[in-house]
Design a protein around this motif. Structure first.
Motif, PDB file in Angstrom:
ATOM      1  N   HIS A  96       0.820  -1.222   0.000  1.00 51.89           N
ATOM      2  CA  HIS A  96       0.000   0.000   0.000  1.00 51.89           C
ATOM      3  C   HIS A  96       0.851   1.268   0.000  1.00 51.89           C
ATOM      4  CE1 HIS A  96      -3.779  -1.948  -0.010  1.00 51.89           C
ATOM      5  NE2 HIS A  96      -3.664  -2.494   1.179  1.00 51.89           N
ATOM      6  N   LEU A  97       1.788   1.304  -0.919  1.00 54.38           N
ATOM      7  CA  LEU A  97       2.545   2.551  -1.096  1.00 54.38           C
ATOM      8  C   LEU A  97       1.719   3.460  -2.008  1.00 54.38           C
ATOM      9  CD1 LEU A  97       6.115   1.101  -1.720  1.00 54.38           C
ATOM     10  CD2 LEU A  97       5.162   1.961   0.419  1.00 54.38           C
TER      11      LEU A  97
ATOM     12  N   GLU B 242       8.986  10.082   0.215  1.00 51.29           N
ATOM     13  CA  GLU B 242       7.710  10.729   0.564  1.00 51.29           C
ATOM     14  C   GLU B 242       6.742   9.700   1.165  1.00 51.29           C
ATOM     15  OE1 GLU B 242       7.427  14.389  -2.664  1.00 51.29           O
ATOM     16  OE2 GLU B 242       6.963  12.337  -3.296  1.00 51.29           O
TER      17      GLU B 242
ATOM     18  N   VAL C 168       5.050   9.821   5.029  1.00 53.78           N
ATOM     19  CA  VAL C 168       3.593  10.108   5.111  1.00 53.78           C
ATOM     20  C   VAL C 168       3.088  10.225   6.553  1.00 53.78           C
ATOM     21  CG1 VAL C 168       1.295   9.096   4.717  1.00 53.78           C
ATOM     22  CG2 VAL C 168       2.885   9.314   2.824  1.00 53.78           C
ATOM     23  N   PRO C 169       3.468   9.313   7.453  1.00 50.40           N
ATOM     24  CA  PRO C 169       2.935   9.434   8.819  1.00 50.40           C
ATOM     25  C   PRO C 169       3.391  10.720   9.531  1.00 50.40           C
ATOM     26  CG  PRO C 169       3.847   7.248   8.441  1.00 50.40           C
ATOM     27  CD  PRO C 169       4.271   8.096   7.296  1.00 50.40           C
ATOM     28  N   LEU C 170       4.466  11.354   9.028  1.00 49.68           N
ATOM     29  CA  LEU C 170       4.995  12.549   9.706  1.00 49.68           C
ATOM     30  C   LEU C 170       4.319  13.840   9.252  1.00 49.68           C
ATOM     31  CD1 LEU C 170       8.842  11.811   9.431  1.00 49.68           C
ATOM     32  CD2 LEU C 170       7.303  11.217  11.293  1.00 49.68           C
TER      33      LEU C 170
ATOM     34  N   ARG D  75       8.507   3.004   6.314  1.00 51.29           N
ATOM     35  CA  ARG D  75       7.344   3.836   6.658  1.00 51.29           C
ATOM     36  C   ARG D  75       6.746   3.388   8.000  1.00 51.29           C
ATOM     37  NH1 ARG D  75       2.386   3.587   2.564  1.00 51.29           N
ATOM     38  NH2 ARG D  75       2.223   1.535   3.516  1.00 51.29           N
TER      39      ARG D  75
END
Lengths: 389, 238
Positions: free
Chosen positions: B106-107, B115, B119-121, B167
């Motif tokens: 699920h990228l 990037e 994403v979580p950041l 990630r």
């Protein structure tokens, strides 16, 4: 900082999903461009009309004839001038004429009452048997100084039921311009005597123009009315009101048509915004799975919509500006200016105000939000595993 | 030990009690994905759920990672009942405590590798530079620093998996959940994943995974068998 991060991510998303962004932007421009162009033209015409009314006389006097404005004896001007508070009163002839199949306005004024605001691009003021024409008309008909202009106005005979018009021929002595491009477009200016002779209405004119000292308009109007019960008087305020009401009516018709078009565009935008919706739903599921909150997802999508709306409104404004300034508003000016074709023969007056742009932005935002907020909210509020499926 | 009841000798870091998950309840296509699952996971342990496709592994690890709510039952993590969490609280919990590696990775296709890792950041108070630095550090640790600016479509399956792993680790979670972490990668990459999991376990992370992979089964501290939604300890009777 987190809001800024979401904003930058939203901006990046617009660039990343180029096709989707482009489709939405094209749709927004298609909706907003006529709106912005029409409002700019409408405001331009309204402003010029206001200027014309403001620069015009305080009172216009005609005779009541069959319930309409009728001719008035030219000599009445002298009587009116005697009324206390009147600065100046003079007769004039104003009528519609046809030149080479095109409608124009013939204005006859006493030689010494020619408006000082007239700016002659070429030639001089008219002498007897001469006319000056507006820049738009000259350009449209290819007229130049020294050309003869025949104005057909009078039926001098009817033979076998066929009317024969008598045409008076004038020499063009000048081409003028004024602050109002509409006013110059189709105007033919002649001496009062020539205008009267053209219509063979000796001693009669269409109206008397009256300039009044400040604060005396009501009194003077009353005095004129007392002179003759059949005098019809139009004040500057009335002229202003007619102009406003006229434009409001046209603006209203346009608004109704536009509202219908806008309403039809909403489902179109909804469909277009759903373009790539499954990929978007999956993305939202991923964001949620990675710890984003629903409101953060919605905030990012809101920023995307703000940016799209802003870009859409700016693009529509730019296109509208080019359409009007470079191409002279083809197809749009005719909605607001009577009896011009798709291509106006004069510089269409235009006025870009911030409010229509702001409105366009709000409309664009409403459209994009309508198309995206619900699917986003739906995707953001189901469990991430479901959205990612 | 009762059927579906699997208690560990570790401290009860995660405790599930009587978990049921029913999809489309009351409808014709109702699916009962988990049946009365009770288990305990110790802190810093490596727990593996093993079983055939459709046995409920993904559903169970999703529930443990607060990705969904059970239809019945309770899940306590460090004594807190996560099934009672609001949506906001669950998101916050996932962000702070849980790292996920999905089976299909699920990228996000349009995001570059770094990037995707960062994403979580995004919704945190970190600058772009800080986010990129953290993402690059992790990609470097996973041997992908030269692929940081590549899109997922330009990466091999193994590389994609490492990006997904990076990630999952970007917020330094104490629970790492992996769904079939070795199913989409070659043998060589499997070995590096095993090594990485070993390192993460040594760092004290609690690792929960689902897998068919025998190698992974051998690396886990505890292995549970899932069949038709019911949980069995290794060798337990069906």
């Amino acid at each position: 900082m987190r809001h800024l991060n979401l904003f930058y991510t939203a901006a990046d998303n617009i660039l990343r999903h180029k096709l989707r962004s482009l489709v939405v932007l094209l749709c927004l421009v298609a909706i907003l461009f006529p709106f912005l162009s029409a409002l700019a033209v409408l405001e331009g015409i309204r402003q010029q009309s206001r200027i014309s009314v403001e620069e015009g006389a305080d009172l216009y006097v005609t005779m009541d004839m069959y319930g309409r404005n009728g001719m008035i004896p030219a000599g009445i001007a002298g009587e009116i001038e005697k009324i206390d508070g009147v600065e100046e009163a003079f007769p004039r002839v104003i009528s519609r004429i046809t030149i080479e199949g095109k409608l124009a306005v013939l204005l006859g004024l006493p030689m010494d009452e020619m408006p000082s605001s007239l700016k002659f691009i070429q030639g001089n003021r008219p002498q007897p048997d001469e006319v000056v024409v507006g820049r738009g008309l000259a350009k449209n008909l290819g007229l130049k100084i020294g050309d003869n202009l025949s104005i057909g106005v009078r039926i001098y005979a009817v033979i076998d039921h066929v009317p024969y018009l008598q045409k008076k021929v004038y020499r063009i002595s000048g081409i003028f311009d004024s602050a109002s491009s509409i006013w110059t477009s189709d105007l033919v200016l002649v001496n009062l005597e020539d205008a009267i002779a053209t219509y063979e209405m000796e001693d009669f004119v269409t109206d008397i123009v009256v300039y009044v000292k400040p604060g005396r308009t009501g009194f003077v109007a009353e005095e004129i009315r007392r002179m003759n019960a059949y005098f019809r008087i139009q004040t500057k305020e009335m002229a202003g009101r007619y102009v406003t009401e006229g434009f409001n009516a046209r603006g209203g018709v346009f608004t109704i048509l536009y509202t219908v078009a806008f309403a039809l565009s909403v489902p179109a935008i909804l469909v277009l915004s759903g373009f790539g919706l499954s990929a978007r739903t999956r993305e939202i599921g991923i964001f949620k799975a990675l710890g984003w909150q629903s409101r953060e997802v919605l905030e990012m999508v809101f920023f995307e919509n703000i940016l799209l709306a802003l870009i859409g409104a700016l693009s529509a404004f730019l296109l509208s500006f080019i359409w009007i300034k470079m191409f002279n508003a083809p197809f749009i000016a005719r909605v607001f200016i009577a009896e011009i074709g798709s291509f106006a023969p004069f510089d269409v007056p235009v006025r870009f105000l911030p409010l229509p742009f702001l409105l366009a932005f709000v409309l664009a935002l409403v459209l994009t939000l309508a198309g995206s907020i619900y699917p986003t909210w739906k995707a953001a509020t189901v469990p991430p595993v479901e959205a990612m499926r | 030990m009762m059927r579906g009841d699997a208690r560990s000798g570790h401290d009860a870091f995660i405790h599930c009690e009587g978990i049921w998950k029913i999809f489309s309840p009351g409808k014709l296509h109702e699916v009962c994905a988990l049946v009365d699952v009770t288990l305990t996971v110790g802190k810093g342990s490596f727990t593996l759920f093993h079983g055939p496709s459709g046995s409920g592994k993904t559903t169970l690890i999703g529930l443990l990672g607060t990705m969904d709510r059970p239809s019945r039952g309770r899940i306590h993590i460090e004594g807190r009942d996560t099934t009672a969490f609001s949506d906001v609280a669950r998101c916050r919990f996932r962000r702070r405590r849980v790292g996920f590696v999905f089976q299909a990775f699920h990228l996000i296709e349009k995001f570059s590798a770094w990037e995707n890792v960062a994403v979580p950041l995004v919704p945190l108070d970190l600058t772009h530079r800080e986010r990129r630095r953290k993402a690059l550090e992790l990609l470097d640790r996973l041997g992908l620093s030269d692929r940081a600016d590549h899109l997922p479509g330009e990466l091999s399956g193994g590389e994609q998996q490492r990006v997904a792993m990076a990630r999952a680790l970007i917020n330094n979670p104490d629970i790492l959940i992996l769904d079939e972490p070795t199913s989409n990668i070659d043998a060589e990459t499997v070995a590096s994943v095993m090594e990485l999991l070993g390192e993460l376990k040594a760092e004290g992370k609690t690792i929960i995974a689902s897998s068919h992979d025998r190698d992974l089964v051998q690396s886990a501290d505890r292995v549970f068998e899932l069949r038709r939604g019911s949980l069995f300890p290794p060798g337990g009777a069906p």
